[in-house]
Design a protein around this motif. Structure first.
Motif, PDB file in Angstrom:
ATOM      1  N   ALA A  52       0.845  -1.191   0.000  1.00 13.78           N
ATOM      2  CA  ALA A  52       0.000   0.000   0.000  1.00 13.78           C
ATOM      3  C   ALA A  52       0.879   1.240   0.000  1.00 13.78           C
ATOM      4  O   ALA A  52       2.060   1.181   0.384  1.00 13.78           O
ATOM      5  CB  ALA A  52      -0.934  -0.002   1.212  1.00 13.78           C
TER       6      ALA A  52
ATOM      7  N   ILE B 163      -1.368   7.918  -2.399  1.00 19.47           N
ATOM      8  CA  ILE B 163      -1.365   8.479  -3.762  1.00 19.47           C
ATOM      9  C   ILE B 163      -1.870   9.916  -3.795  1.00 19.47           C
ATOM     10  O   ILE B 163      -1.752  10.586  -4.811  1.00 19.47           O
ATOM     11  CB  ILE B 163      -2.198   7.627  -4.750  1.00 19.47           C
ATOM     12  CG1 ILE B 163      -3.667   7.553  -4.316  1.00 19.47           C
ATOM     13  CG2 ILE B 163      -1.590   6.243  -4.923  1.00 19.47           C
ATOM     14  CD1 ILE B 163      -4.583   6.977  -5.392  1.00 19.47           C
TER      15      ILE B 163
ATOM     16  N   ARG C 274       3.626   5.636 -10.166  1.00 13.98           N
ATOM     17  CA  ARG C 274       3.482   4.566  -9.177  1.00 13.98           C
ATOM     18  C   ARG C 274       4.846   3.883  -9.037  1.00 13.98           C
ATOM     19  O   ARG C 274       5.082   2.821  -9.577  1.00 13.98           O
ATOM     20  CB  ARG C 274       2.447   3.521  -9.625  1.00 13.98           C
ATOM     21  CG  ARG C 274       1.023   4.018  -9.739  1.00 13.98           C
ATOM     22  CD  ARG C 274       0.406   4.241  -8.370  1.00 13.98           C
ATOM     23  NE  ARG C 274      -1.018   4.574  -8.439  1.00 13.98           N
ATOM     24  CZ  ARG C 274      -1.503   5.802  -8.609  1.00 13.98           C
ATOM     25  NH1 ARG C 274      -0.683   6.824  -8.759  1.00 13.98           N
ATOM     26  NH2 ARG C 274      -2.808   5.998  -8.630  1.00 13.98           N
TER      27      ARG C 274
ATOM     28  N   GLU D  46      -3.623   3.783  -1.846  1.00 13.98           N
ATOM     29  CA  GLU D  46      -3.910   2.707  -2.791  1.00 13.98           C
ATOM     30  C   GLU D  46      -3.204   1.441  -2.311  1.00 13.98           C
ATOM     31  O   GLU D  46      -2.149   1.523  -1.678  1.00 13.98           O
ATOM     32  CB  GLU D  46      -3.403   3.100  -4.184  1.00 13.98           C
ATOM     33  CG  GLU D  46      -3.772   2.124  -5.293  1.00 13.98           C
ATOM     34  CD  GLU D  46      -3.442   2.695  -6.678  1.00 13.98           C
ATOM     35  OE1 GLU D  46      -4.317   3.332  -7.295  1.00 13.98           O
ATOM     36  OE2 GLU D  46      -2.276   2.520  -7.129  1.00 13.98           O
ATOM     37  N   CYS D  47      -3.779   0.302  -2.626  1.00 15.52           N
ATOM     38  CA  CYS D  47      -3.145  -0.963  -2.226  1.00 15.52           C
ATOM     39  C   CYS D  47      -3.203  -1.931  -3.392  1.00 15.52           C
ATOM     40  O   CYS D  47      -4.247  -2.065  -4.040  1.00 15.52           O
ATOM     41  CB  CYS D  47      -3.882  -1.539  -1.010  1.00 15.52           C
ATOM     42  SG  CYS D  47      -3.152  -3.063  -0.366  1.00 15.52           S
ATOM     43  N   ARG D  48      -2.070  -2.569  -3.669  1.00 16.96           N
ATOM     44  CA  ARG D  48      -2.075  -3.608  -4.699  1.00 16.96           C
ATOM     45  C   ARG D  48      -1.654  -4.949  -4.097  1.00 16.96           C
ATOM     46  O   ARG D  48      -0.742  -5.029  -3.280  1.00 16.96           O
ATOM     47  CB  ARG D  48      -1.227  -3.237  -5.897  1.00 16.96           C
ATOM     48  CG  ARG D  48       0.179  -2.821  -5.609  1.00 16.96           C
ATOM     49  CD  ARG D  48       0.881  -2.413  -6.897  1.00 16.96           C
ATOM     50  NE  ARG D  48       1.055  -3.565  -7.768  1.00 16.96           N
ATOM     51  CZ  ARG D  48       1.100  -3.507  -9.099  1.00 16.96           C
ATOM     52  NH1 ARG D  48       0.976  -2.340  -9.729  1.00 16.96           N
ATOM     53  NH2 ARG D  48       1.265  -4.596  -9.819  1.00 16.96           N
TER      54      ARG D  48
ATOM     55  N   GLY E 178     -10.123  -4.601 -11.350  1.00 16.71           N
ATOM     56  CA  GLY E 178      -9.308  -4.549 -10.141  1.00 16.71           C
ATOM     57  C   GLY E 178      -8.986  -5.933  -9.610  1.00 16.71           C
ATOM     58  O   GLY E 178      -8.732  -6.123  -8.424  1.00 16.71           O
TER      59      GLY E 178
ATOM     60  N   ILE F 195      -6.370  -4.317  -7.063  1.00 13.83           N
ATOM     61  CA  ILE F 195      -6.050  -2.926  -6.750  1.00 13.83           C
ATOM     62  C   ILE F 195      -7.260  -2.234  -6.162  1.00 13.83           C
ATOM     63  O   ILE F 195      -8.334  -2.244  -6.758  1.00 13.83           O
ATOM     64  CB  ILE F 195      -5.625  -2.142  -8.020  1.00 13.83           C
ATOM     65  CG1 ILE F 195      -4.325  -2.701  -8.584  1.00 13.83           C
ATOM     66  CG2 ILE F 195      -5.473  -0.661  -7.686  1.00 13.83           C
ATOM     67  CD1 ILE F 195      -3.495  -1.664  -9.318  1.00 13.83           C
TER      68      ILE F 195
ATOM     69  N   ARG G 133      -8.512   1.338  -3.501  1.00 11.20           N
ATOM     70  CA  ARG G 133      -8.139   2.614  -2.888  1.00 11.20           C
ATOM     71  C   ARG G 133      -9.045   2.915  -1.697  1.00 11.20           C
ATOM     72  O   ARG G 133     -10.210   2.536  -1.696  1.00 11.20           O
ATOM     73  CB  ARG G 133      -8.261   3.757  -3.914  1.00 11.20           C
ATOM     74  CG  ARG G 133      -7.106   3.810  -4.924  1.00 11.20           C
ATOM     75  CD  ARG G 133      -7.403   4.709  -6.108  1.00 11.20           C
ATOM     76  NE  ARG G 133      -8.510   4.172  -6.902  1.00 11.20           N
ATOM     77  CZ  ARG G 133      -8.392   3.165  -7.776  1.00 11.20           C
ATOM     78  NH1 ARG G 133      -7.221   2.584  -7.981  1.00 11.20           N
ATOM     79  NH2 ARG G 133      -9.458   2.743  -8.434  1.00 11.20           N
TER      80      ARG G 133
END
Lengths: 351, 351, 351, 351
Positions: free
Chosen positions: A154, A157, A167, A207-209, A273, A286, A288
């Protein structure tokens, strides 16, 4: 059910107030025979702990974790882990002059309405300190899902109107706001310092991926993977919104634009996502989270006291002017918990 | 736990595929001695059912509900309600030519990955038809929370880039998009028709307000009221985002702006959206959901089949070009379920 | 779900091994504003703790409880209680010579089969020491249900073939076996001492009566009150049987004998044991539990080691020759947990 | 949680009254791709249905099951199964003259106390007819655990004072009481007929053995395998006691007798009943249930009506004079549900 547990098969039960004896967590459902040390947990707690930089609260909690059960000769045994953080820099007396007032933006009023009693010391159970237990539990889940090939990252952003224009995940831990854009981060720090000096605070977006999740996780129809992530993330007191993939932008999109078409190499886009119909599709997940400005500010505010009288309050104490930097590891932790839980749920489906 | 149940004390378990024998729900935890008729349920189902206007699918399901248990002489008995809707206009053969292809934006790929088998007829369990069961269960909850003084109203506030400029709740049921602004609604209808005629679809945003909830509902720390609402709303396949109160706008706000200060008349603003620290504060609860464009569009799209070969697919069938009008009652239903559940949880806290 | 939680609305999550850092419990769902002290808890723990008499193990655990959260100025706040008992007289080395053998009657073999690893020190999680956490949690429930007018009393009615011939509840705490018949108790003590001196142990039966439960508690059809009591009691490792009211005697009874007829003063008999159709009927709830002989005995026994080789084992250590006296407060604790939980469930039904 | 669901990962939710529209069940968590037909279910329902012999009620319910969801082309899809049995031979008017009286041994009084309303027609939800839904769900579990190599067999071992002197499992379905001893069964039938003709009824004991369960199932500390079995079995309205392995006999045993010692061929005895420390040990699981005499008898009995007046009641209607024969498949069903659930829980532990 009472609300201090989270998860189905990887299940945590947290406890503790900001200025009581301790905060901590019992983790049940941990895979046996996983090498796990207090250092694995501490590493994540250190990312959340206060006092990391000029823009975080100077409260001096070492947030030292103790694992008191569930480990034998360095390995998990499949029995519950108790992880506890004793409160050390508690200064309950700092709150005595506001104990009868409802601080704006805080849960003082609602806790009193719900429970008929509230521990006013540092927000009690409603304190952000409660999230330390989540981070500890999340660190256990993280250890396991990393063995499964999953990575969770995370990053900030946006803070105020300052947005990251790239990013760059390599710079996240190199700047005090945990932004993914070094240039933007400098501007964010200036904005935060300015607002802090004005006795104010500011919000942002994190944001988290989640990379490496195989297709197939998620439990339709109610425990869709995005619903569980939303539940976990929206259970953070500072979060006012959650969106996945295209998120709120989907409102202005057409079906032709939004549908992720496929070719033999997989999906050509990721508006979903990483989740379709509540089930992971193998793409990066992904999402947010909208993070509200810190409620505790030095500027005097209008409120009432428990007698209903209008008063002016100025919340002293030691507070972060922006929650984003320290909520980043918490958002990661909640994500790790959900993902590990769903690995187990999927395993149970077929066995 | 498997994912087809929702709620703690007011608990529903749904079943059914789009083109199987029936869809329906078992509702457990219903307050005894509530007058309840099939008409109470039917009224809400009629708001969700297909074929209501020129911009909804012409599939001719009457969606007639049958209550087969839990009622005695017109009153609930406290035992489970079974509510069932038999499928009548099922045309499974309409899907046979696409049974081996993964439709973009649909859960075909992910269901197959998860379960190793999928019922391809009209999306099977992943069909929006599943939400009829939610509306039926929600109608029961609605009946009860209305007795408690609570009202739940959802409405479209945006479709594509067309936004409502007022919140006129009296016009919602008077326009086919269920917008809260008649002028905007006309423009919305034109946009939807245009996109439909182009073989396309469009997304939107639905807002929901819940009036009359007393202060005190919600179960910190994980089952915060907004977390439970988010879970319920994000468990709708078409929803890509959820925000409460200030929502994503909070990112650009300062603490001074965002904090809802109080005076002797109560809160002076409602950036919280009616919930602070996970507990209702007595103000109107307001949230918004981002609704993606319908995945089923007439325009040919690139995809692959189960053999991994690239193919072009054109999803025929009977589909809504915009999901917003029919998701409005579903969003209301999920809200009713969460609110009734939390009335019970709060009652249990003190008894 | 993993198995270390119990209860629905009054919910406990326990942790801890016999010779690890601590044992304890998180209690969630506690009614707010209840006066509660560590002494309330300690009083019950002292009834379970080792070393109370000549016929209990001399292990010298003080079993001192610490409440680290959920209390504010002497009252419960409605947030989770953490109650912890640090292990002090742990002697893990005492078990090192049997760490690779499966002790007969113990869970050594099954824990290894289940988890692939086991903490051999004093049975680890499978130790009777785990029940201290149950007693602590039960003491909280007891405090609350006593406010509601409920009393829970368990007592030994049989050890070996020695049976109590009266139910004198005033003598229970006056004899070391906690029997309800002083004369029988003397004989029981002699039997226990004889068997202990022979390197053996003995079983027994404990009865429990719950007075003051109003009619209406219990959740048909699966969470019938007796089913929940049975679940709680049978979750004690030493218990091999559970019966309520007439129990196994019902097999030889006719309907005319068994049915509890009514007159204007209420029920004329109590073969039901206070529960009909899963719901309390206002009469005293009475059940019995069969308690197996202690597995740890000094007499050498045949077994195998983890390599599958036949070996002779003699379990040293500090053990009770009869479990009944110390399981009495544990059975009471489980009963208190179930009753308090069902008060809450019933409250939620109507609200 | 409300009480009409059972199981964690293999989870059932039942509904329906004796004389309402239908009884049935939603089964969630079914392994996908299992061949399953209505005949698989019907076969078990036919073992429970009324009218099988001279000693069961002549109520003429065909108990025909309909599966309305969760099956596609003959295979389970992993989505919920709805199984429904419409009520056909309902004669609600048969109960109208006793609608204001509390039948001794029945749940009339307790249902009214709990819910404030009751469906008096044939005991409503408290009817034994409710167990048809359990048998249907259990048949699904049975199908799956048989693929895993598990067999579940229950049988009557005692009626009144008549006991089986052998365990001949091949004769169970060959005699109307489902006893495991043909000679005893003849005597049992005579006893039942005699008591029925006297307007009376009789109790009994049913034993159940579960073969083929591997070591490792069960979830300490609260969801021990025997605790879950006890919960399931004690949730049957007619069951007053549950014991496993040595059961209540353990009270008179010494540790030397009771401990199951091991040699290289495994356990030398099975006093444990196949479960130690809450976890299966690979031996046959054996338990017994005490079944009370049927409450409905033709002999007039003393009771009161809802006005509190003393009255004499004679319960007409169509009733079994002994519950054992028809509870055998129900006890098997509950066992199948628990075992399948725990296979899944164990799978989730390690994945």
């Amino acid at each position: 059910m009472p609300g201090n547990s989270f998860g189905h098969l990887f299940k945590i039960s947290t406890f503790g107030e900001s200025h009581g004896g301790a905060v901590g967590v019992v983790v049940d459902g941990v895979m046996p025979k996983v090498l796990l040390t207090e250092e694995d947990i501490q590493k994540q707690l250190d990312r959340r702990k206060p006092g990391q930089s000029s823009i975080t609260t100077p409260r001096a909690e070492p947030d030292k974790v103790h694992i008191l059960s569930g480990i034998f000769e360095g390995e998990t045994t499949g029995t519950p882990l108790l992880m506890i953080l004793y409160n050390e820099d508690a200064r309950p007396e700092a709150y005595s002059d506001i104990k009868d007032m409802f601080r704006p933006g805080h849960a003082d009023f609602t806790y009193l309405k719900k429970y008929g009693i509230r521990d006013h010391r540092g927000s009690g159970r409603a304190s952000g300190r409660e999230t330390a237990a989540r981070v500890a539990a999340g660190a256990v889940a993280r250890k396991i899902i990393e063995l499964r090939g999953v990575n969770v990252t995370a990053y900030t952003i946006q803070i105020g109107s300052v947005k990251c224009s790239e990013r760059n995940l390599t710079v996240i831990e190199q700047n005090p706001v945990r932004a993914c854009d070094l240039k933007a981060s400098a501007e964010m720090v200036r904005l935060i310092e300015k607002l802090r000096d004005e006795g104010n605070s500011v919000g942002g977006i994190v944001e988290c991926r989640i990379d490496g999740v195989p297709a197939g996780l998620g439990e339709p129809v109610f425990n869709k993977l995005e619903a569980e992530l939303a539940h976990g993330i929206m259970s953070l007191g500072a979060v006012k919104g959650f969106e996945i993939g295209s998120g709120f932008r989907c409102a202005e999109m057409s079906g032709i634009e939004h549908n992720d078409s496929m070719d033999r190499n997989g999906f050509r886009s990721n508006n979903a996502g990483g989740i379709v119909g509540g089930i992971s599709n193998g793409e990066t997940i992904i999402f947010r989270a909208a993070v509200k400005p810190t409620a505790s500010i030095a500027t005097p505010q209008h409120t009432i006291n428990i007698g209903g009288e209008e008063v002016v309050i100025r919340t002293e104490g030691r507070h972060d002017p922006c929650i984003c930097p320290r909520i980043v590891p918490v958002i990661e932790a909640m994500s790790c918990l959900v993902i590990e839980d769903h690995f187990k749920l999927q395993a149970a489906l077929f066995i």
